[in-house]
Design an enzyme around this catalytic site. Structure first.
Site, PDB file in Angstrom:
ATOM      1  N   CYS A 146       0.806  -1.254  -0.152  1.00  0.00           N
ATOM      2  CA  CYS A 146      -0.008  -0.229  -0.070  1.00  0.00           C
ATOM      3  C   CYS A 146       0.727   1.414   0.123  1.00  0.00           C
ATOM      4  O   CYS A 146       0.812   1.908  -1.004  1.00  0.00           O
ATOM      5  CB  CYS A 146      -0.868  -0.050   1.241  1.00  0.00           C
ATOM      6  SG  CYS A 146      -2.335  -1.201   1.275  1.00  0.00           S
ATOM      7  N   GLU A 179       4.003   1.364   2.003  1.00  0.00           N
ATOM      8  CA  GLU A 179       5.165   1.177   2.957  1.00  0.00           C
ATOM      9  C   GLU A 179       6.510   1.285   2.376  1.00  0.00           C
ATOM     10  O   GLU A 179       6.862   0.703   1.251  1.00  0.00           O
ATOM     11  CB  GLU A 179       5.328  -0.243   3.499  1.00  0.00           C
ATOM     12  CG  GLU A 179       3.777  -0.538   4.135  1.00  0.00           C
ATOM     13  CD  GLU A 179       3.068  -1.165   3.473  1.00  0.00           C
ATOM     14  OE1 GLU A 179       2.034  -0.626   2.670  1.00  0.00           O
ATOM     15  OE2 GLU A 179       2.903  -2.541   3.450  1.00  0.00           O
TER      16      GLU A 179
END
Lengths: 841, 263
Positions: free
Chosen positions: A437, A439
């Site tokens: 997502c 990170e």
């Protein structure tokens, strides 16, 4: 012009490949499950790393291979497109119990034939007592297990599945091939002495690396032979040539280094797909594709060996293939990661390791590929810094305007220093890419454990009101009874006490799972492509990587902020209500009835909690519980008083409207999660770092959370990411952006996620694009970390709910990823529709 | 900052951020209350009266109009400074209502904005004494001025005022303002013929204006009339079609102006 920005036509091949992909519902295939079981049976008693390598080899030698029609880049994990394998070594019980609901469940349904069910049932028997899940459960403390089952947090991702969440050294494999890995491993073996105290472990690991590399080479050879055989039998002259080229490419790579852009693409693909066969972790992210592929593209283009159109077609083919993978999760996890997403994050633009802008023609071609293919994968992202070329961002904005929910925008100016603060060198930090997502990490050096858990920050708040009691059991610490609290500080202190306690339990759960993966599922193939596993002679799972982290996500900041703010104001400043009355109103869901579906779910939860705590359950108990939860039996007078409280709460300032007072408060509240986590360590020798985003878990975990003092009704979704609660930001996009940027994005170095929804009119014309880019740049000037957008009208989404057939290809941004809207569950669809829609005025 | 500037009071009814279709870049629009004209198509009928009013919006009753200081407005305007800069020429726009009808407040607002390095624009009918306009001009980067019709009678019939003062002022503003853009709301039955638009364009060209925007009539404000208990006289008017707007744009361009549809 510095960049080639002219449009490149879409090859007619691409729509054909896409159509073939979505012809059928995805299906579960048994081959891998059978092969790994055979392999494990043959290697009982041997070191686990050896068993893993042998299993990988056994799978690659025997799994069916297929070249699909029209493909230029080959290598398919499953026979059918978008099929999915089973990984019983992680967990299997859920699959068995969900066999019959897989095809009909709301989130991510899968077809499974009766034959496959039977085969897998047989195979599964072998795995009882051998999975990572069971070992993790054994390692986990009773308190952590209780908090997990009460939905305070869920580490379910790695509890049931592989880890994934990695970017391996693609450029190295493309450059030196697996022969290069074999040489490196042999050189490391040569340095060992048999008398070394850790010789046995190192030697077995390095042997395992060699076994895996050889298996990968052999697997590609199978494709080479298949391609040449197909070339012989096809009548189509053009296709014959294509198949011969495929055959030649698979003979060269990934054994040796690539000698052309085409081979580089094929080599990249083998790495990407083989990783998915070794473990079923998602978020295996290609990273900086535009950077490591560029030299091959440039050389071929300059040498006249390839046209831009041919190169674009190859890239487009890779984009299609990235949608050919799938993963079947248990029903609960599927809701948390809805949309069949694999989160293969691929990022373009940004700085190089020296701090110079690295945007190139391939960065633009990645945008074009996403437009051409128009599917959720890859999770396409762009890096933005002060030196990012304007035309690149305008081009990205054009992609945003299509409504696909891509790209996501990331801020170098925050992420680079944030990573440095976690111990990365400046050069490594500058070369970051995004996993899954949102990170950030340094490719090929990091084992980030980025999706370690989701932590629902509202549950500890509930526990302040009950002094730690949840569904009849003492789950949290016995903090002071609210009736005895005399100041807001006391209330906040109780919240922090609850938070600290549950954070500690979450760490306990994560570390238990971490140990289980190291013991039962080390991954020699993946580890061979991450520094410094070969040097240290151990797998990533045992701490072989240079950088090691664990990154669990907190979510619900907007709700906790609004809720604590309301309590401070209404109870302690204005003294309008008592805490006892607020508790009563919350227990009564502000006097609102509950719908049947939610009541049934809640009844189920309460009953199972009672059962766990040792109470005997009979039909009468269930009935009583259901009656208690379903009907609001408060008197009309009481209901009126609760409704007044709700009105008063709704009148208060809310996070997301650019009001300094509450926005600063939000920053403090986020620290109750992000700060305590930093002191913990994981078994791989790394530290914990917080992220602030829920993927899509805000919906299912919201469904387990009662009414909260921010005015949120029971069992409704929690705010997503660091975004304001749905519908509560009313001052426009810049106000929302300013509020969100007032959080500390540096400390949340595992990523923050800010969702915005735009009406298409806001991006109309060149001036719309310019304003949009200004919004992104402005948010990033204020040190926000990530931004993503849905550009689609509410009416369109409503229509899509009614006429799903018309909108099969409607892609929306869910969380750190996009998914096909019609494949999402009703609840998640509603959540997306209800996020505040911003428009220009 | 001069303290007395910040404490000057005025009456506004809305401050709208992230406005991207009114003037260059990302803008914050300050809507001032009170207007001398009563244009039949006006999309902000709550702007016209000086008095603070009640307006029904959905099932709620909203108070329209608030007395504020320059300091309070600038605090709101400051919040989007970064976005102004990032969009190139963004900033504050005074709209209304009619900003020239609150000259002290408008002058103080514009002057303060400029002193803070924020670019400024006004949207005006220019129906005001020229001396008032001259007080504001030094602090305005872009004047967006309406010319609705060249025919005096028709102008009076649809706006309640005649256009001679407006046209006279236009000549002076064209000479003295840093930048003047003429804007014409295109309202079917009022001014949507090619001749009517050409007359305006030719006038604009004759006074040295180079840029003209055609704003297609829309009905977004129609519900507000009911909310204020008023009748909406334009209920029977359809919005102009795309092809029609394009034809009118061609007329503007043919006159030699840089034309544009929308703000």
């Amino acid at each position: 012009m510095k960049f080639y920005t002219k449009p490149i036509e879409k090859s007619p091949r691409i729509p054909k490949l896409v159509a073939a992909l979505y012809e059928k519902m995805p299906e579960i295939e048994a081959d891998r499950g059978v092969l790994i079981t055979e392999a494990y049976k043959r290697t009982e008693g041997q070191p686990i790393i050896t068993r893993r390598a042998y299993a990988f080899k056994h799978i690659l030698e025997n799994i069916p291979i297929v070249i699909r029609d029209n493909e230029l880049i080959v290598g398919s994990a499953t026979k059918a497109p978008r099929g999915c394998h089973i990984f019983p070594e992680y967990s299997f019980e859920w699959l068995e119990s969900e066999f019959d609901t897989l095809a009909t469940r709301a989130a991510d349904p899968f077809y499974i034939s009766n034959e496959t069910k039977e085969t897998l049932s047989k195979v599964n028997k072998y795995w009882a007592g051998k999975t990572t899940r069971e070992l993790a459960e054994a390692y986990m403390s009773d308190e952590a297990k209780a908090a997990f089952s009460h939905g305070v947090f869920t580490p379910g991702n790695y509890y049931y599945n592989g880890i994934g969440h990695v970017t391996v050294d693609y450029p190295k494999i493309i450059r030196v091939g697996y022969n290069g890995i074999i040489e490196e491993a042999n050189a490391a073996i040569a340095k060992l002495s048999q008398g070394d105290e850790d010789y046995a472990k190192r030697r077995h690991f390095l042997d395992a690396v060699i076994t895996c590399a050889e298996a990968a080479i052999k697997y590609a050879k199978r494709y080479s032979e298949l391609a040449f055989n197909m070339a012989k039998t096809t009548q189509d002259v053009k296709r014959r040539k294509e198949l011969e080229d495929i055959g030649s490419a698979c003979r060269q790579v990934p054994q040796y280094g690539a000698t052309s852009f085409r081979e580089a693409c094929q080599s990249f693909w083998f790495v990407q797909m083989l990783l998915q066969l070794e473990s079923n972790g998602h978020s295996i992210s290609p990273g900086r594709f535009d950077q490591y592929m560029y030299p091959y593209f440039k050389a071929d283009l300059d040498g006249g060996k390839i046209t831009r159109e041919e190169a674009q077609e190859l890239i487009d083919c890779i984009w299609v293939k990235l949608n050919d993978f799938n993963k079947c999760r248990d029903a609960d996890s599927a809701e948390g990661f809805a949309g069949y997403s694999l989160f293969q994050n691929l990022i373009a633009g940004g700085q190089d390791k020296y701090g110079m802008d690295a945007t190139n023609d391939l960065s633009f071609m990645c945008i074009t590929a996403t437009e051409h293919v128009f599917l959720p994968q890859p999770s396409f992202s762009v890096r933005v810094w002060n030196g990012t070329p304007h035309e690149f961002l305008i081009r990205a904005a054009e992609l945003t305007r299509t409504g696909i929910g891509l790209p996501a925008y990331y801020n170098d100016e925050v992420i680079i220093p944030a990573l440095q603060s976690r111990g990365l060198t400046l050069e490594d930090a500058r070369d970051y890419n995004i996993i899954g997502c949102v990170e950030p990490q340094k490719a090929a050096k990091t084992d980030g454990w980025h999706d370690a858990a989701f932590f629902n920050m509202l549950r500890p708040l509930e526990m302040v009101f009950s002094s730690g009691i949840d569904k009849g059991v003492q789950l949290g610490p016995k903090t002071k009874r609210i009736e005895e609290m005399t100041s807001f500080d006391e209330f906040k202190e109780a919240y922090e006490t609850q938070m600290n306690y549950f954070i500690e339990l979450m760490v306990n759960a994560d570390n238990a799972i971490d140990l289980a993966h190291a013991e039962r599922c080390p991954l020699p193939f993946q580890s061979s492509m991450v520094e410094d596993c070969i040097g240290r002679g151990k797998s990533m799972q045992e701490g072989g990587a240079v950088y090691n982290f664990t990154g669990p996500q907190g979510f619900g900041i907007a709700n906790v902020t609004d809720g604590l703010y309301a309590i401070r104001k209404l109870v302690f400043e204005d003294k309008k209500y008592t805490l006892a009355f607020i508790k009563e109103a919350l227990d009564n869901n502000y006097g609102k009835d509950m719908d049947e579906r939610k009541a049934a779910k809640l009844t189920q939860q309460v009953v199972s909690a009672l059962a766990e705590s040792g109470k005997t359950i009979d039909a009468e108990t269930v009935k009583t519980v259901y009656y208690t939860v379903t009907k609001n039996r408060a008197s009309d007078e009481k209901k009126k008083a609760y409704a007044q409280l709700l009105d008063d709460i709704n009148e208060l300032s809310k996070f997301g409207n650019d009001e300094d007072d509450i926005d600063r408060f939000a920053r403090e509240i986020a620290y109750t999660y992000t700060k305590p986590i930093q002191k913990y360590k994981n078994p791989r020798g790394g530290t914990y770092q917080a992220g602030l985003y829920p993927v899509s878990a805000n919906v299912p975990l919201g469904a387990q959370t009662g009414a909260t003092p921010d005015g949120r009704l029971a069992y409704t979704p929690i705010a997503d990411g660091v975004s304001p609660a749905a519908g509560r930001d009313v001052n426009g996009p810049t106000a929302a952006a300013n509020s969100v940027s007032s959080l500390d994005h540096f400390i949340a170095s595992n990523g923050t996620l800010f969702n915005m929804k735009f009406h298409p009119s806001a991006l109309e014309g060149r001036s719309g694009l310019e304003s949009f880019v200004a919004l992104v740049r402005g948010y990033f000037d204020r040190k926000g970390s990530h931004m993503q957008f849905n550009v689609v009208s509410r009416e369109t989404l409503r229509d899509a709910q009614k006429n799903p057939d018309k909108y099969r290809s409607l892609v929306v941004r869910v969380a750190g990823y996009s998914a096909l809207f019609t494949t999402l569950s009703k609840g998640l669809q509603e959540d997306i529709i209800n996020r505040t829609e911003q428009s220009g005025f | 900052m001069e303290k007395d500037l910040l404490s000057v009071k005025g009456r506004v009814f809305n401050i709208q951020r992230f406005s991207i279709h009114d003037g260059p870049g990302v803008r914050t629009i300050v809507f001032l209350k009170g207007c001398p004209l009563r244009c039949k198509w006006c999309c902000n009928p709550e702007s016209q009266e000086w008095e603070i009013q009640k307006m029904r919006v959905g099932d709620k009753v909203k108070t329209v109009g608030k007395d504020v200081t320059v300091g309070e407005v600038i605090e709101q305007v400051e919040k989007d400074r970064i976005y102004y800069r990032r969009s190139g020429f963004g900033g504050m726009t005074l709209s209304g209502g009619e900003c020239t009808w609150q000259p002290d407040f408008s002058e103080a607002l514009l002057k303060t904005a400029k002193e803070n390095g924020i670019t400024t624009a006004i949207e005006t009918t220019a129906y005001a004494e020229i001396d008032v306009i001259r007080r504001l001009l030094p602090y305005i980067d872009t004047v967006l001025m309406d010319i609705k019709h060249m025919n005096e009678n028709k102008h009076r019939e649809y706006t309640t005022k005649d256009n001679s003062l407006i046209l006279d002022n236009a000549k002076i503003i064209a000479r003295e303002a840093k930048k003047l853009i003429i804007r014409t709301p295109v309202v079917p039955t009022f001014n949507d013929t090619e001749e009517e638009i050409r007359e305006i364009a030719e006038f604009a060209a004759s006074i040295g204006v180079t840029e003209m925007h055609l704003l297609p009539y829309h009905r977004i404000g129609s519900d507000k009339y009911a909310g204020l208990g008023r009748r909406y006289e334009m209920a029977h008017i359809n919005v102009p079609e795309k092809e029609k707007m394009q034809a009118l744009l061609d007329v503007v361009n043919a006159v030699g102006l840089k034309g544009q549809i929308g703000g």
